[in-house]
Design an enzyme around this catalytic site. Structure first.
Site, PDB file in Angstrom:
ATOM      1  N   CYS A  13      -1.627  -8.246   3.069  1.00 20.50           N
ATOM      2  CA  CYS A  13      -3.029  -8.207   2.666  1.00 20.50           C
ATOM      3  C   CYS A  13      -3.166  -9.023   1.374  1.00 20.50           C
ATOM      4  CB  CYS A  13      -3.489  -6.770   2.439  1.00 20.50           C
ATOM      5  SG  CYS A  13      -2.622  -5.919   1.102  1.00 20.50           S
ATOM      6  N   GLU A 127       0.089   4.566  -5.022  1.00 16.85           N
ATOM      7  CA  GLU A 127      -1.326   4.333  -5.335  1.00 16.85           C
ATOM      8  C   GLU A 127      -2.020   5.632  -5.718  1.00 16.85           C
ATOM      9  OE1 GLU A 127      -5.377   3.506  -2.944  1.00 16.85           O
ATOM     10  OE2 GLU A 127      -3.755   2.131  -2.424  1.00 16.85           O
ATOM     11  N   CYS A 229     -10.070   0.213   1.780  1.00 20.59           N
ATOM     12  CA  CYS A 229     -10.137  -1.249   1.804  1.00 20.59           C
ATOM     13  C   CYS A 229     -10.499  -1.725   3.205  1.00 20.59           C
ATOM     14  CB  CYS A 229      -8.796  -1.848   1.379  1.00 20.59           C
ATOM     15  SG  CYS A 229      -8.760  -3.650   1.487  1.00 20.59           S
ATOM     16  N   SER A 257       6.523   2.163   4.532  1.00 21.95           N
ATOM     17  CA  SER A 257       5.142   1.675   4.516  1.00 21.95           C
ATOM     18  C   SER A 257       4.176   2.686   5.115  1.00 21.95           C
ATOM     19  CB  SER A 257       5.042   0.351   5.276  1.00 21.95           C
ATOM     20  OG  SER A 257       3.697  -0.041   5.430  1.00 21.95           O
ATOM     21  N   SER A 258       3.292   3.219   4.277  1.00 19.46           N
ATOM     22  CA  SER A 258       2.261   4.145   4.752  1.00 19.46           C
ATOM     23  C   SER A 258       1.328   3.445   5.728  1.00 19.46           C
ATOM     24  CB  SER A 258       1.472   4.683   3.554  1.00 19.46           C
ATOM     25  OG  SER A 258       0.376   5.458   3.966  1.00 19.46           O
TER      26      SER A 258
END
Length: 328
Positions: A13, A127, A229, A257-258
């Site tokens: 991203c 995050e 997002c 990786s979530s």
């Protein structure tokens, strides 16, 4: 066998792209560069950057680090990280994703306005830890939108004015399911809320926060802000369609990786012949063989927002050599 590489809805991203680009530039300099935590949740990419000179450190290593260059990754960090960095004379290169930065500001302002903050997200995700730090680690973090975990719901104070926000990489349907369930939870506790309509839970914008902070007008008692997002969430439908269009799907992502877990689930639901790998050595030939013993007609290769395109290309090239006898 036709090999289809997804270049539209897979790969880094914008936030991760920015971090990787800055890291590569910094690694051209003689000064040693440290990253607090994995720069991205993909072991192959972390290994590539470490080969270029990046050093990954954990929390204990960070506390001991002094007089050095520190990279803040796209996930962002709580304010305490910056205070420690200043104390230890660290030079920070901050690559926090702009979407995450806005979310951190939203959480901080809502907290300053006296709201109980509920975050839809995973408690251990970097995050979320960063966001929670911006509201002085007072947020209630909900991972299950159906409110099925009493240890999560038990933290909610039904007497306080409340704001709901989200980790940027969570799923949109889950966020709105959580919003509805939280509203019902508050309504069950208050006759006043039961007698009101949905407008009590008002969607807010940055301008509403500013107006409330400056005293122009107050926000309602219960508010929410969809902070997911859209560049990430827009991939969901595209990956769903990509999975359906192929006989078999190889989904490439890091196990940490979530976003990878979410997107893999979407592909798997669309096409049961979807398989998760971190690298080519995990590919099983049986996945690519039909019931008649012949190779499948097509295989799609896709991945997460933390999966580098070079790794997807590596998988495609491996399959091309192995199944289509292409020496290239």
């Amino acid at each position: 066998m036709k090999i289809n590489l997804d270049r539209t809805s897979s790969g880094f991203c914008i936030g991760v792209q920015g971090t990787i680009h800055v890291a590569e530039e910094k690694l051209n300099n003689p000064d040693k560069l440290f990253s607090l935590g994995d720069v991205v949740h993909n072991e192959a990419e972390v290994n590539r950057l470490e080969h270029l000179g990046l050093t990954t450190i954990d929390e204990s290593g960070f506390h001991e680090l002094k007089n050095a260059q520190l990279l803040i990754r796209a996930h962002g960090e709580p304010p305490s990280t910056y205070r420690i960095a200043e104390k230890n004379n660290l030079v920070i290169t901050d690559t926090t994703c702009p979407v995450v930065s806005r979310l951190q500001r939203t959480a901080r302002l809502l907290h300053e306005l006296g709201y109980q903050i509920i975050i839809y997200g995973k408690p251990s995700h970097p995050e979320v830890i960063g966001i929670n730090g911006h509201c002085k680690n007072s947020a209630v973090i909900i991972k299950h939108p159906d409110l099925s975990d009493p240890s999560e719901t038990g933290q909610i104070d039904l007497k306080r004015k409340t704001a709901l926000i989200s980790q940027t990489t969570m799923d949109v349907p889950g966020f709105y399911e959580l919003k509805a369930n939280i509203r019902n939870l508050f309504a069950a506790d208050s006759e006043e809320i039961r007698n009101e309509n949905d407008h009590l839970w008002m969607a807010i914008r940055d301008i509403d926060l500013t107006a409330s902070l400056t005293g122009i007008r107050d926000m309602p008692r219960y508010v929410y802000k969809d902070t997911i997002c859209r560049q990430v969430s827009s991939r969901n439908q595209m990956l769903h369609d990509f999975a359906i269009a192929n006989s078999c799907v190889i989904f490439v992502a890091g196990k940490k990786s979530s976003n990878g877990q979410v997107l893999f689930g979407i592909c798997k639901a669309a096409n049961p012949c979807t398989y998760f790998i971190e690298d080519i050595d995990e590919i099983d030939d049986a996945w690519l063989t039909g019931s008649d013993g012949r190779t499948v007609e097509s295989v799609g290769i896709c991945g997460a927002t933390s999966t580098p395109m070079w790794l997807l290309e590596k998988v495609a090239a491996h399959l091309q050599r192995r199944y289509n006898h292409d020496p290239a």
